[in-house]
Scaffold this motif. Structure first.
Motif, PDB file in Angstrom:
ATOM      1  N   SER A   3      39.481 -83.702 -25.535  1.00 18.92           N
ATOM      2  CA  SER A   3      40.366 -83.432 -24.715  1.00 18.92           C
ATOM      3  C   SER A   3      40.962 -82.723 -24.435  1.00 18.92           C
ATOM      4  O   SER A   3      41.606 -81.237 -24.182  1.00 18.92           O
ATOM      5  CB  SER A   3      41.936 -83.684 -26.025  1.00 18.92           C
ATOM      6  OG  SER A   3      41.593 -83.274 -27.082  1.00 18.92           O
ATOM      7  N   ASP A   4      39.714 -81.436 -25.888  1.00 16.09           N
ATOM      8  CA  ASP A   4      39.434 -80.183 -25.171  1.00 16.09           C
ATOM      9  C   ASP A   4      38.715 -79.292 -24.732  1.00 16.09           C
ATOM     10  O   ASP A   4      38.448 -78.389 -24.993  1.00 16.09           O
ATOM     11  CB  ASP A   4      39.083 -79.145 -26.775  1.00 16.09           C
ATOM     12  CG  ASP A   4      37.741 -80.198 -27.338  1.00 16.09           C
ATOM     13  OD1 ASP A   4      37.103 -80.912 -26.906  1.00 16.09           O
ATOM     14  OD2 ASP A   4      37.282 -79.865 -28.459  1.00 16.09           O
ATOM     15  N   ALA A   5      38.428 -80.425 -23.808  1.00 21.28           N
ATOM     16  CA  ALA A   5      36.928 -80.124 -23.015  1.00 21.28           C
ATOM     17  C   ALA A   5      38.006 -79.369 -21.046  1.00 21.28           C
ATOM     18  O   ALA A   5      38.152 -79.490 -20.862  1.00 21.28           O
ATOM     19  CB  ALA A   5      35.988 -80.908 -22.503  1.00 21.28           C
ATOM     20  N   SER A   6      37.503 -78.444 -21.211  1.00 18.56           N
ATOM     21  CA  SER A   6      37.462 -77.720 -20.168  1.00 18.56           C
ATOM     22  C   SER A   6      36.973 -77.801 -18.428  1.00 18.56           C
ATOM     23  O   SER A   6      37.526 -77.195 -17.745  1.00 18.56           O
ATOM     24  CB  SER A   6      37.787 -76.343 -20.277  1.00 18.56           C
ATOM     25  OG  SER A   6      36.055 -75.567 -20.343  1.00 18.56           O
ATOM     26  N   LEU A   7      35.375 -78.059 -18.630  1.00 17.70           N
ATOM     27  CA  LEU A   7      35.073 -78.300 -17.582  1.00 17.70           C
ATOM     28  C   LEU A   7      33.926 -79.658 -17.767  1.00 17.70           C
ATOM     29  O   LEU A   7      33.331 -80.253 -18.825  1.00 17.70           O
ATOM     30  CB  LEU A   7      33.713 -76.942 -17.467  1.00 17.70           C
ATOM     31  CG  LEU A   7      34.451 -76.221 -17.432  1.00 17.70           C
ATOM     32  CD1 LEU A   7      33.190 -75.155 -16.936  1.00 17.70           C
ATOM     33  CD2 LEU A   7      35.128 -75.869 -16.063  1.00 17.70           C
ATOM     34  N   ILE A   8      34.191 -80.841 -16.777  1.00 17.83           N
ATOM     35  CA  ILE A   8      33.254 -82.070 -17.083  1.00 17.83           C
ATOM     36  C   ILE A   8      32.999 -81.914 -15.916  1.00 17.83           C
ATOM     37  O   ILE A   8      33.734 -82.514 -14.344  1.00 17.83           O
ATOM     38  CB  ILE A   8      34.639 -83.276 -17.213  1.00 17.83           C
ATOM     39  CG1 ILE A   8      35.204 -83.047 -18.687  1.00 17.83           C
ATOM     40  CG2 ILE A   8      33.847 -84.706 -17.007  1.00 17.83           C
ATOM     41  CD1 ILE A   8      36.130 -83.620 -19.197  1.00 17.83           C
ATOM     42  N   TYR A   9      31.990 -82.876 -14.847  1.00 24.71           N
ATOM     43  CA  TYR A   9      31.479 -82.675 -14.330  1.00 24.71           C
ATOM     44  C   TYR A   9      30.682 -83.923 -13.650  1.00 24.71           C
ATOM     45  O   TYR A   9      30.319 -85.066 -14.885  1.00 24.71           O
ATOM     46  CB  TYR A   9      30.253 -81.849 -13.633  1.00 24.71           C
ATOM     47  CG  TYR A   9      30.456 -80.353 -12.954  1.00 24.71           C
ATOM     48  CD1 TYR A   9      30.986 -80.009 -12.786  1.00 24.71           C
ATOM     49  CD2 TYR A   9      30.857 -79.545 -14.050  1.00 24.71           C
ATOM     50  CE1 TYR A   9      31.912 -78.402 -12.155  1.00 24.71           C
ATOM     51  CE2 TYR A   9      31.395 -78.133 -14.552  1.00 24.71           C
ATOM     52  CZ  TYR A   9      31.944 -77.957 -13.211  1.00 24.71           C
ATOM     53  OH  TYR A   9      32.349 -76.409 -13.755  1.00 24.71           O
ATOM     54  N   LYS A  10      30.440 -84.151 -12.655  1.00 27.14           N
ATOM     55  CA  LYS A  10      29.502 -85.685 -12.673  1.00 27.14           C
ATOM     56  C   LYS A  10      29.086 -85.382 -11.486  1.00 27.14           C
ATOM     57  O   LYS A  10      29.045 -84.340 -10.286  1.00 27.14           O
ATOM     58  CB  LYS A  10      30.414 -87.083 -12.042  1.00 27.14           C
ATOM     59  CG  LYS A  10      31.340 -86.855 -10.939  1.00 27.14           C
ATOM     60  CD  LYS A  10      31.790 -88.278 -11.190  1.00 27.14           C
ATOM     61  CE  LYS A  10      33.026 -88.853 -10.079  1.00 27.14           C
ATOM     62  NZ  LYS A  10      33.711 -89.651 -10.034  1.00 27.14           N
ATOM     63  N   PHE A  11      28.007 -86.063 -10.681  1.00 32.79           N
ATOM     64  CA  PHE A  11      26.961 -85.880  -9.551  1.00 32.79           C
ATOM     65  C   PHE A  11      27.601 -86.723  -8.371  1.00 32.79           C
ATOM     66  O   PHE A  11      27.197 -88.134  -8.443  1.00 32.79           O
ATOM     67  CB  PHE A  11      25.410 -85.951  -9.869  1.00 32.79           C
ATOM     68  CG  PHE A  11      24.556 -84.970  -9.009  1.00 32.79           C
ATOM     69  CD1 PHE A  11      24.366 -84.166  -8.775  1.00 32.79           C
ATOM     70  CD2 PHE A  11      23.985 -85.917  -8.343  1.00 32.79           C
ATOM     71  CE1 PHE A  11      23.676 -83.560  -7.668  1.00 32.79           C
ATOM     72  CE2 PHE A  11      22.807 -85.295  -7.154  1.00 32.79           C
ATOM     73  CZ  PHE A  11      23.111 -84.081  -7.901  1.00 32.79           C
ATOM     74  N   ASP A  12      27.762 -86.640  -7.575  1.00 37.07           N
ATOM     75  CA  ASP A  12      28.493 -87.061  -6.406  1.00 37.07           C
ATOM     76  C   ASP A  12      26.869 -87.347  -5.189  1.00 37.07           C
ATOM     77  O   ASP A  12      26.621 -86.488  -4.410  1.00 37.07           O
ATOM     78  CB  ASP A  12      28.976 -86.328  -5.399  1.00 37.07           C
ATOM     79  CG  ASP A  12      29.629 -86.738  -4.000  1.00 37.07           C
ATOM     80  OD1 ASP A  12      28.869 -88.126  -4.258  1.00 37.07           O
ATOM     81  OD2 ASP A  12      30.192 -86.470  -3.129  1.00 37.07           O
TER      82      ASP A  12
ATOM     83  N   TRP B 248      26.786 -81.085  -7.513  1.00 34.62           N
ATOM     84  CA  TRP B 248      28.186 -81.901  -8.737  1.00 34.62           C
ATOM     85  C   TRP B 248      28.900 -81.153  -7.987  1.00 34.62           C
ATOM     86  O   TRP B 248      29.650 -80.246  -7.866  1.00 34.62           O
ATOM     87  CB  TRP B 248      27.412 -80.314  -9.752  1.00 34.62           C
ATOM     88  CG  TRP B 248      26.161 -80.890 -10.623  1.00 34.62           C
ATOM     89  CD1 TRP B 248      25.459 -80.204 -10.156  1.00 34.62           C
ATOM     90  CD2 TRP B 248      26.215 -81.640 -11.504  1.00 34.62           C
ATOM     91  NE1 TRP B 248      24.089 -81.063 -10.940  1.00 34.62           N
ATOM     92  CE2 TRP B 248      24.792 -81.598 -11.992  1.00 34.62           C
ATOM     93  CE3 TRP B 248      27.212 -82.252 -12.287  1.00 34.62           C
ATOM     94  CZ2 TRP B 248      24.344 -81.654 -13.072  1.00 34.62           C
ATOM     95  CZ3 TRP B 248      26.168 -83.457 -12.982  1.00 34.62           C
ATOM     96  CH2 TRP B 248      25.025 -83.227 -13.494  1.00 34.62           C
ATOM     97  N   VAL B 249      30.266 -81.893  -8.646  1.00 30.45           N
ATOM     98  CA  VAL B 249      31.990 -82.055  -8.362  1.00 30.45           C
ATOM     99  C   VAL B 249      32.094 -82.525  -9.945  1.00 30.45           C
ATOM    100  O   VAL B 249      32.152 -82.760 -10.832  1.00 30.45           O
ATOM    101  CB  VAL B 249      32.300 -83.588  -7.760  1.00 30.45           C
ATOM    102  CG1 VAL B 249      31.458 -83.238  -6.220  1.00 30.45           C
ATOM    103  CG2 VAL B 249      31.886 -84.733  -8.410  1.00 30.45           C
ATOM    104  N   ALA B 250      33.495 -81.792  -9.823  1.00 35.15           N
ATOM    105  CA  ALA B 250      34.262 -81.490 -10.860  1.00 35.15           C
ATOM    106  C   ALA B 250      35.311 -82.871 -10.974  1.00 35.15           C
ATOM    107  O   ALA B 250      35.777 -82.870  -9.900  1.00 35.15           O
ATOM    108  CB  ALA B 250      35.510 -80.642 -11.052  1.00 35.15           C
TER     109      ALA B 250
END
Length: 543
Positions: free
Chosen positions: A409-418, A426-428
């Motif tokens: 709930s407190d994470a400001s940036l989350i990415y996965k690799f496309d 990397w994409v948000a």
């Protein structure tokens, strides 16, 4: 996104379409090496007949390969089919008329190194009524034909059928060092025995390990049939007369025409019920109606709602349960360093809590988890010297129960690799649900050490993940090192326990995997591209 390219994408380096493994879909029968075995009574569908067409096949995972251990036998001193382990090899074969002459016996063995402690292997022996020779023996290891020789009819042989031990007076090859000759199959390291046999030996030679997907057919199955179906749970088929269901063998009883009888493992008929005890100690007899379960056996266990809920501690270690029921409002906890193995069925109407460092492994392939309860998988985030560090995550619960916004709930940036796109980058991601088997990079807004709980229905069974051999967006890392140019995928462990990477890369279905995985271990915060040294490399040689 300039700060998030490079070797950060190297959690797994893969160049195939699907990650999978050729293993049994269930851990099957768990034998403790002392008093765990299954006895099938005499039946004219198996041993009370002159056997000229037969396939016996199963998976096995030994805990010891040095001492003699019988995995399967039918018959005894006069006429026999037997599988056993000794001195690092598996031995497979049969004899008639007391194995008195070469023409009345045929035995095979594997090469040293073909079977290993803790490794699943599939073995099969076929007897086929052929015109010339009169009868043919073949044996297979992991779906591959290892040898073919003139066979013998295994004449009618009473004395019951045993899985996991020797149940009678058995004969064995007298020598394990001499009178073994090379296989007739080109390139095979198997050998066949031409020497004499011992006298009658009555020792049990109990097996210590697992046996799964055991089957008996009154027909010689082909190599293709054995290999294609070796990891599949089958309950029917042409001339199938016995199959394994957990620690039960379903079989065709004497004088019948179909599979309808059941033989149960020794000692597996007891049900243990958690009662209102004085403590949370899983191993304390006073907390159970009777005695506490033997953690080495696969028994039936019921957890009732109680003022003291059971806790499996690291001191207890590994607990094996055959059938587990967690009642409504009941709870069981697995602490760090402990493992809860459930082999055959799991009905959860309460709560199962797996602390960080604990494991829950569900081994059944034909019985999905039932009930309306939840499993809480608790994980502690790494600790850092400051904020804005990244860690990699994957969800052990089904996608619909693993909302990113709830867990982080407190994470400001989350990415996965496309990896599906050319010039992969990397994409948000949004704060929607985790995709099963996919890895995510999550930035911490503190120095870590926070509790993250994944709550819901755990992933079970085979999980297939599409992976891609696409090009990566060109660039260098923070230190100017050129990062990988193609074939990188960020995948994650979808289960509520650790996985064995060496089993994945050693499987023949994954032959195109390069074999090295890269574990994220960020040790500094910096501006620009992340660094190759922020990864720990691991492969079959140890990294």
């Amino acid at each position: 996104m300039k700060c998030f390219k490079s070797y950060l994408l190297f959690i797994f380096l893969l160049v195939v379409t699907v990650v999978s493994a050729q293993l049994p879909c269930s851990a099957g029968f768990n034998a403790n090496g002392t008093d765990d075995f299954i006895t099938v009574p005499n039946t004219d569908a198996i041993n009370v007949q002159d056997t000229r067409n037969r396939t016996v096949e199963f998976w096995f995972k030994p805990s010891d390969i040095t001492t003699r251990q019988v995995l399967y036998e039918e018959g005894a001193q006069v006429n026999t089919i037997i599988f056993f382990i000794e001195n690092g090899r598996i031995y497979v074969g049969g004899y008639r008329n007391n194995a008195d002459v070469v023409a009345n016996r045929r035995f095979f063995r594997s090469a040293i190194g073909d079977v290993e402690v803790g490794k699943w292997s599939h073995v099969a022996l076929t007897l086929e009524d052929t015109a010339s020779p009169d009868l043919t023996f073949k044996w297979f290891l992991d779906g591959v034909e290892k040898d073919v020789q003139d066979g013998v009819q295994i004449s009618r042989h009473t004395g019951d059928i045993a899985i996991g031990r020797n149940g009678g007076n058995m004969r064995y090859p007298e020598s394990l060092t001499t009178n073994w000759v090379s296989s007739s199959v080109s390139g095979s390291t198997s050998e066949t025995y031409s020497g004499v046999f011992t006298g009658q030996l009555s020792a049990d030679y109990n097996f210590n390990g697992n046996i799964s997907l055991f089957r008996i057919w009154n027909v010689a199955r082909t190599q293709a049939q054995i290999d294609t179906n070796k990891s599949t749970y089958l309950t029917s088929g042409t001339s199938l007369v016995a199959y394994q269901d957990g620690d039960d063998i379903k079989y065709q009883a004497n004088g019948t025409a179909s599979i309808a009888a059941t033989a149960t493992a020794n000692g597996s008929g007891t049900t243990y019920t958690w009662s209102v005890g004085s403590s949370t100690d899983f191993s304390n007899n006073a907390n159970w109606s009777g005695t506490s379960p033997d953690v080495t056996k696969t028994q039936k266990v019921i957890i009732n709602n109680s003022t003291n809920n059971p806790i499996i501690t690291a001191t207890i270690g590994v607990v094996n349960i055959g059938d587990l029921t967690v009642d409504a409002n009941a709870e069981i906890t697995v602490e760090s360093g402990a493992t809860l193995n459930v082999f055959y069925s799991l009905i959860n109407n309460g709560k199962i809590v797996i602390k960080d460092g604990g494991s829950l492994i569900y081994h059944a392939c034909n019985s999905p988890i039932q009930g309306l309860g939840t499993v809480d998988i608790q994980k502690i985030t790494p600790t850092y010297s400051s904020n804005k560090f990244f860690s990699y995550w994957s969800s052990p619960v089904i996608s619909s129960d693993s909302n990113i916004a709830t867990v982080f709930s407190d994470a400001s940036l989350i990415y996965k690799f496309d990896a599906a796109a050319e010039n992969s980058d990397w994409v948000a991601t949004s704060t929607s649900d985790f995709n099963t088997g996919i890895g995510y990079a999550v930035r911490s807004e503190s120095t870590g050490g926070q509790l993250r709980t994944f709550s819901g229905k755990i992933n079970e069974g085979a999980i297939e993940v599409d992976i891609y051999n696409t090009s990566n967006l060109e660039g260098t890392d923070f230190d100017g090192v050129v990062w990988s140019t193609s074939g990188d995928n960020l995948v994650g462990n979808p289960y509520a326990s650790a996985i064995d990477w060496e089993l994945v890369i050693s499987d023949s279905d994954n032959s195109e995997i390069e074999g090295t995985m890269y574990l994220w271990d960020q040790n500094s915060v910096h501006i620009g591209e992340n660094r190759q040294v922020d990864y720990i490399e691991y492969n079959a040689t140890g990294g």
